[in-house]
Design an enzyme around this catalytic site. Structure first.
Site, PDB file in Angstrom:
ATOM      1  N   ASP A  13       0.815  -1.222   0.000  1.00 14.21           N
ATOM      2  CA  ASP A  13       0.000   0.000   0.000  1.00 14.21           C
ATOM      3  C   ASP A  13       0.845   1.267   0.000  1.00 14.21           C
ATOM      4  O   ASP A  13       0.675   2.146  -0.838  1.00 14.21           O
ATOM      5  CB  ASP A  13      -0.916   0.047   1.239  1.00 14.21           C
ATOM      6  N   ARG A  93      -0.243   5.075  17.016  1.00 14.11           N
ATOM      7  CA  ARG A  93      -0.619   6.078  16.000  1.00 14.11           C
ATOM      8  C   ARG A  93      -0.248   7.505  16.366  1.00 14.11           C
ATOM      9  O   ARG A  93       0.242   8.252  15.524  1.00 14.11           O
ATOM     10  CB  ARG A  93      -2.110   5.972  15.676  1.00 14.11           C
ATOM     11  N   ASP A 122      -7.605   3.783  12.823  1.00 11.50           N
ATOM     12  CA  ASP A 122      -6.261   4.346  12.734  1.00 11.50           C
ATOM     13  C   ASP A 122      -6.186   5.625  11.911  1.00 11.50           C
ATOM     14  O   ASP A 122      -5.433   6.539  12.227  1.00 11.50           O
ATOM     15  CB  ASP A 122      -5.288   3.286  12.210  1.00 11.50           C
ATOM     16  N   SER A 174      -4.888  -9.227   8.591  1.00  9.34           N
ATOM     17  CA  SER A 174      -4.292  -7.903   8.685  1.00  9.34           C
ATOM     18  C   SER A 174      -3.667  -7.800  10.072  1.00  9.34           C
ATOM     19  O   SER A 174      -4.344  -7.992  11.082  1.00  9.34           O
ATOM     20  CB  SER A 174      -5.378  -6.846   8.488  1.00  9.34           C
TER      21      SER A 174
HETATM   22  N1  ARG Z   1      -8.944  -2.608  16.388  1.00 10.20           N
HETATM   23  C1  ARG Z   1      -7.675  -2.133  16.824  1.00 10.20           C
HETATM   24  C2  ARG Z   1      -7.721  -0.655  17.074  1.00 10.20           C
HETATM   25  O1  ARG Z   1      -8.545   0.010  16.540  1.00 10.20           O
HETATM   26  C3  ARG Z   1      -6.553  -2.498  15.883  1.00 10.20           C
HETATM   27  C4  ARG Z   1      -6.646  -1.931  14.489  1.00 10.20           C
HETATM   28  C5  ARG Z   1      -5.574  -2.397  13.525  1.00 10.20           C
HETATM   29  N2  ARG Z   1      -5.621  -3.812  13.331  1.00 10.20           N
HETATM   30  C6  ARG Z   1      -4.994  -4.483  12.380  1.00 10.20           C
HETATM   31  N3  ARG Z   1      -5.080  -5.776  12.408  1.00 10.20           N
HETATM   32  N4  ARG Z   1      -4.305  -3.887  11.452  1.00 10.20           N
HETATM   33  O2  ARG Z   1      -6.906  -0.147  17.795  1.00 10.20           O
END
Ligand code: ARG
Length: 395
Positions: A13, A93, A122, A174
């Site tokens: 990506d 983040r 995110d 993911s």
């Molecule tokens: N649900 C989690 C959050 O919002 C993780 C999000 C990212 N998850 C991932 N498998 N890329 O903090």
């Protein structure tokens, strides 16, 4: 738009995003990568970014910053979203947002970009973070606006333009991983009734394969900071990494969760956070020994609120900052040692001691040597119940 700083992971990506930003906006692209977990080969990563079209590449081993400025506040707050997830992804983040803003200022860039999808939390965390720190920056989320709908289309785009992509086999999930834990979603995990297959887990052993013999760990804290395991001093990053390894072997810190996303969707995700599980438990236990009831109970309420703020992307908000001051206010007392017993899938506290302990065996005991004055109990109970006398009889 002249210059954009892109949060670059080296994956498909963001590699496509480098070129796409250049072509679409005729701008210079500066890449920023932060290692919050596994340290990748910096040279390879830099080469890949440059080959994709980056003008300049910043690569940072951000684990010390991450552990000190992001993990520690979350640990002090006992932050877990909806009772389980220790927020590993969510606290990573704002670190990225902060660094994007910093590099943009240094480079005189007018924009920043990221590779988050348009359905998750995110994107919110990075964008709200950036705007809280510098509202003048323009933010671009290529994945929300570009023409590619499938991975194959991105691959085709990369091939046509000779953009090198890592030849790792695409995981069916993911995954977002750092030293505070890993978040795993998509694929078969989207069926909430289906037990997560073993191959979905990356940090922990299945309980059945954990050692049969329990193992004891003594975690030493100084002013709220975990500094020792079994008497051996470690810096925070080393300590967390070694706990991930040890507790991971015991299958500790697995969560299977349906959660309420900020963007309104309910999603099913699995989490692994062996070190976070041990440290949250240990810190909580020690704090329970050195703090009074009122503080502890009020902290629980604030802790819940804090976790929401973090999850909602409000890391740099005034309330979050104020709550940090609250959680920090008593850490000077959180010094001592907690004994944790690791057994298949569990980390249990089986002992604690502290020079600041408020626990008095003489007051607590039911045996010889009791100094608690039972005579005072009678008067206390009368006054405590006074306002309620007869009230229950009304209805
Ligand atoms: N649900 C989690 C959050 O919002 C993780 C999000 C990212 N998850 C991932 N498998 N890329 O903090």
């Amino acid at each position: 738009m002249k210059k954009v700083v892109l949060a670059y992971s080296g994956g498909l990506d963001t590699s496509c995003a480098v070129r796409w930003l250049k072509e679409r906006y005729h701008c210079e692209v500066i890449c920023f990568s932060a290692f919050l977990g596994e340290v990748q080969d910096k040279n390879k990563l830099r080469k890949r970014a440059l080959a994709a079209g980056a003008k300049k590449v910043y690569i940072e081993d951000s684990k010390p910053e991450f552990s000190k400025d992001f993990i520690l506040p979350a640990l002090w707050a006992h932050a877990r979203y909806e009772g389980k997830y220790p927020l590993a992804t969510a606290i990573g983040r704002p670190l990225i947002a902060k660094n994007l803003v910093k590099i943009a200022a240094k480079e005189g860039a007018d924009s920043v970009a990221h590779g988050c999808t348009g359905k998750g939390n995110d994107q919110v965390r990075i964008e709200v973070g950036v705007r809280t720190l510098n509202p003048k920056l323009k933010i671009i989320a290529p994945l929300r606006v570009w023409e590619f709908r499938t991975r194959e289309q991105e691959m085709e785009y990369a091939k046509e333009r000779n953009i090198p992509i890592a030849v790792t086999k695409k995981s069916p999930y993911s995954i977002d991983k750092n030293i505070w834990g890993v978040s795993i979603e998509a694929g078969v995990l989207e069926d909430p009734w289906r037990e997560p297959p073993q191959d979905a887990y990356v940090m922990t052993r299945p309980y059945e394969k954990a050692p049969g013999k329990p193992r004891y760990l003594e975690i030493g804290f100084e002013k709220g900071i975990p500094v020792k395991i079994n008497g051996i001093r470690k810096n925070l990053v080393q300590l967390i990494e070694s706990l991930n390894q040890i507790a991971g072997t015991y299958g500790v810190g697995r969560f299977d969760q349906i959660e309420n996303r900020l963007v309104g969707i309910k999603s099913r995700e699995i989490y692994e956070a062996p070190a976070a599980e041990v440290l949250l438990r240990a810190h909580q236990e020690l704090e329970g020994m050195v703090m009074d009831r009122e503080f502890m109970h009020y902290k629980e309420v604030l802790s819940h609120r804090y976790a929401e703020l973090i999850y909602y992307g409000l890391w740099f908000s005034p309330l979050k900052k104020a709550l940090d001051a609250f959680f920090k206010s008593n850490q000077h007392r959180v010094t001592g040692t907690v004994r944790i017993k690791l057994e298949r899938g569990h980390a249990t506290c089986v002992g604690r001691k502290s020079p600041y302990s408020l626990y008095s065996e003489k007051l607590a005991t039911y045996s010889e040597g009791d100094i608690f004055n039972r005579d005072m109990a009678e008067g206390f109970i009368k006054l405590w119940g006074l306002p309620y006398e007869g009230m229950g009889a009304e209805s």
